[in-house]
Write a protein that holds these residues in place. Structure first.
Motif, PDB file in Angstrom:
ATOM      1  N   ALA A  40      16.926  17.796  74.038  1.00  0.00           N
ATOM      2  CA  ALA A  40      16.785  18.996  73.211  1.00  0.00           C
ATOM      3  C   ALA A  40      16.790  18.642  71.728  1.00  0.00           C
ATOM      4  CB  ALA A  40      17.908  19.981  73.519  1.00  0.00           C
ATOM      5  N   PHE A  41      17.405  17.518  71.384  1.00  0.00           N
ATOM      6  CA  PHE A  41      17.507  17.048  70.000  1.00  0.00           C
ATOM      7  C   PHE A  41      16.932  15.636  69.891  1.00  0.00           C
ATOM      8  CE2 PHE A  41      20.935  19.987  70.760  1.00  0.00           C
ATOM      9  CZ  PHE A  41      21.126  20.682  69.590  1.00  0.00           C
ATOM     10  N   GLY A 105      10.460  20.573  64.863  1.00  0.00           N
ATOM     11  CA  GLY A 105      11.838  21.003  65.035  1.00  0.00           C
ATOM     12  C   GLY A 105      12.433  21.386  63.702  1.00  0.00           C
ATOM     13  N   ARG A 106      13.772  21.577  63.707  1.00  0.00           N
ATOM     14  CA  ARG A 106      14.467  21.944  62.481  1.00  0.00           C
ATOM     15  C   ARG A 106      15.712  21.080  62.311  1.00  0.00           C
ATOM     16  NH1 ARG A 106      12.731  26.438  59.875  1.00  0.00           N
ATOM     17  NH2 ARG A 106      11.097  27.632  60.945  1.00  0.00           N
ATOM     18  N   VAL A 107      15.921  20.626  61.093  1.00  0.00           N
ATOM     19  CA  VAL A 107      17.084  19.809  60.785  1.00  0.00           C
ATOM     20  C   VAL A 107      18.349  20.625  61.030  1.00  0.00           C
ATOM     21  CG1 VAL A 107      18.325  18.586  58.968  1.00  0.00           C
ATOM     22  CG2 VAL A 107      15.834  18.437  59.094  1.00  0.00           C
ATOM     23  N   VAL A 108      19.343  19.991  61.642  1.00  0.00           N
ATOM     24  CA  VAL A 108      20.606  20.664  61.926  1.00  0.00           C
ATOM     25  C   VAL A 108      21.545  20.473  60.737  1.00  0.00           C
ATOM     26  CG1 VAL A 108      22.591  20.784  63.467  1.00  0.00           C
ATOM     27  CG2 VAL A 108      20.321  20.308  64.398  1.00  0.00           C
ATOM     28  N   GLU A 109      22.021  21.580  60.183  1.00  0.00           N
ATOM     29  CA  GLU A 109      22.938  21.530  59.051  1.00  0.00           C
ATOM     30  C   GLU A 109      24.329  21.088  59.491  1.00  0.00           C
ATOM     31  OE1 GLU A 109      22.898  25.449  57.438  1.00  0.00           O
ATOM     32  OE2 GLU A 109      21.050  25.141  56.303  1.00  0.00           O
ATOM     33  N   ASP A 130      11.800  22.386  68.477  1.00  0.00           N
ATOM     34  CA  ASP A 130      11.385  23.785  68.590  1.00  0.00           C
ATOM     35  C   ASP A 130      11.249  24.212  70.043  1.00  0.00           C
ATOM     36  OD1 ASP A 130      11.356  24.278  65.878  1.00  0.00           O
ATOM     37  OD2 ASP A 130       9.235  23.793  65.640  1.00  0.00           O
ATOM     38  N   GLY A 131      10.708  23.346  70.861  1.00  0.00           N
ATOM     39  CA  GLY A 131      10.549  23.673  72.276  1.00  0.00           C
ATOM     40  C   GLY A 131      11.609  23.002  73.112  1.00  0.00           C
ATOM     41  N   GLU A 132      11.873  23.559  74.292  1.00  0.00           N
ATOM     42  CA  GLU A 132      12.826  22.903  75.188  1.00  0.00           C
ATOM     43  C   GLU A 132      12.301  21.520  75.570  1.00  0.00           C
ATOM     44  OE1 GLU A 132      14.989  24.630  78.240  1.00  0.00           O
ATOM     45  OE2 GLU A 132      14.703  26.697  77.576  1.00  0.00           O
ATOM     46  N   ASN A 133      13.209  20.560  75.647  1.00  0.00           N
ATOM     47  CA  ASN A 133      12.837  19.175  75.975  1.00  0.00           C
ATOM     48  C   ASN A 133      11.850  18.594  74.968  1.00  0.00           C
ATOM     49  OD1 ASN A 133      12.676  20.833  78.952  1.00  0.00           O
ATOM     50  ND2 ASN A 133      14.231  19.259  78.730  1.00  0.00           N
ATOM     51  N   GLY A 134      11.964  19.047  73.716  1.00  0.00           N
ATOM     52  CA  GLY A 134      11.014  18.612  72.694  1.00  0.00           C
ATOM     53  C   GLY A 134      11.100  17.143  72.360  1.00  0.00           C
TER      54      GLY A 134
END
Length: 263
Positions: A40-41, A105-109, A130-134
């Motif tokens: 996911a990440f 995706g998006r950076v995690v703060e 952004d998507g599952e299992n990205g």
């Protein structure tokens, strides 16, 4: 018609964050994009290029658990939990995955990037896909037979930990490398149905100790010595295991039987 009895699922392997150590649940929910919660990440460098186990083994001693419903990510080590917080995605990223594809995706703060940067001794950022299992590389599933790993160990004269290969589904039964003969065929795995695709070209990841992260075994050379080179989606190289697409989602459990040419 069953063509492989008694071939059965022997090991399931997932990681919520690509590049960290793997965990082995007793069952997974196999979706069209992969095992629920898997990859996911992912982590990227200052140029938004993927950093995986090929580039560093610094995070292999860590495991991650992601509660998507609660939005909470937990990272632990053998000594206990290192960090557990609600995920707060921020600016968008388009990451380069080996030049093969891009992943958004998006950076995690928060403190996540500092944690992983300190361990790797370089600046990295944690990204929620952004998507599952990205963070999955090529196909939603991978398969590798226990007998294939045993054959490698026998020919090399050393113990080979199957965790080095980070394959979603390991199975027992059948001849060594029998999975190589299944390309284009359907395979029932528990409640799910997959279509077997081409071979997995191996990278430096397999040379790393799955517990400590050090490059301690020349696995690529050991495979090449008896299998040679072959073609794959990434070109010519050392192949070991196969990809698969998900035709019908469903639950997969350790002990489930594999059925070739299932419908």
């Amino acid at each position: 018609m069953p063509a492989l009895p008694p071939a059965r699922v022997s090991l399931l392997t997932v990681s919520a964050i690509k590049g960290l150590g793997v965990v082995h649940p007793r069952e997974i929910e196999l979706t069209p994009t992969g095992a629920s919660g898997d990859r996911a990440f992912f982590l990227v460098d200052e140029n938004d290029a993927l950093i995986s186990v090929t580039r560093t083994g610094a995070w292999l001693g860590l495991t991650a658990e992601y509660d998507r419903a609660a939005g909470r990510l937990t990272v632990g080590s053998p000594g206990g939990t290192l960090l557990s917080e609600e995920v707060k995605p921020s600016e968008p990223v388009l990451a380069d995955f080996y030049g093969y594809r891009s992943a958004s995706g998006r950076v995690v703060e928060g403190p996540w990037s500092d944690l992983f940067s300190t361990l790797a001794n370089r600046a990295v950022r944690l990204v929620l896909a952004d998507g599952e299992n990205g963070g999955v590389d090529v196909r939603p599933a991978t398969l590798l037979g226990d007998e294939s790993v045993a054959e490698l160990a026998r020919r090399a004269g050393v113990d080979v930990d199957p965790r080095r290969f980070r394959m979603l589904i390991g199975f027992s039964g059948g001849a060594p490398h029998t999975e190589d003969t299944w390309e284009g065929r359907s395979l029932g795995v528990g409640e799910a149905l997959v279509r077997v695709e081409g071979p997995v070209k191996r990278c430096g990841t397999v040379t790393r100790n799955p517990s400590g992260g050090a490059a301690d075994l020349r696995v690529l050379r050991l495979i090449k010595d008896y299998r040679g080179l072959g073609e794959s989606v990434f070109g010519r190289g050392v192949n070991f295991g196969v990809y698969a697409d998900v035709i019908r989602p469903g639950r997969v459990r350790v002990g489930d039987e594999l059925e070739l040419d299932a419908t």
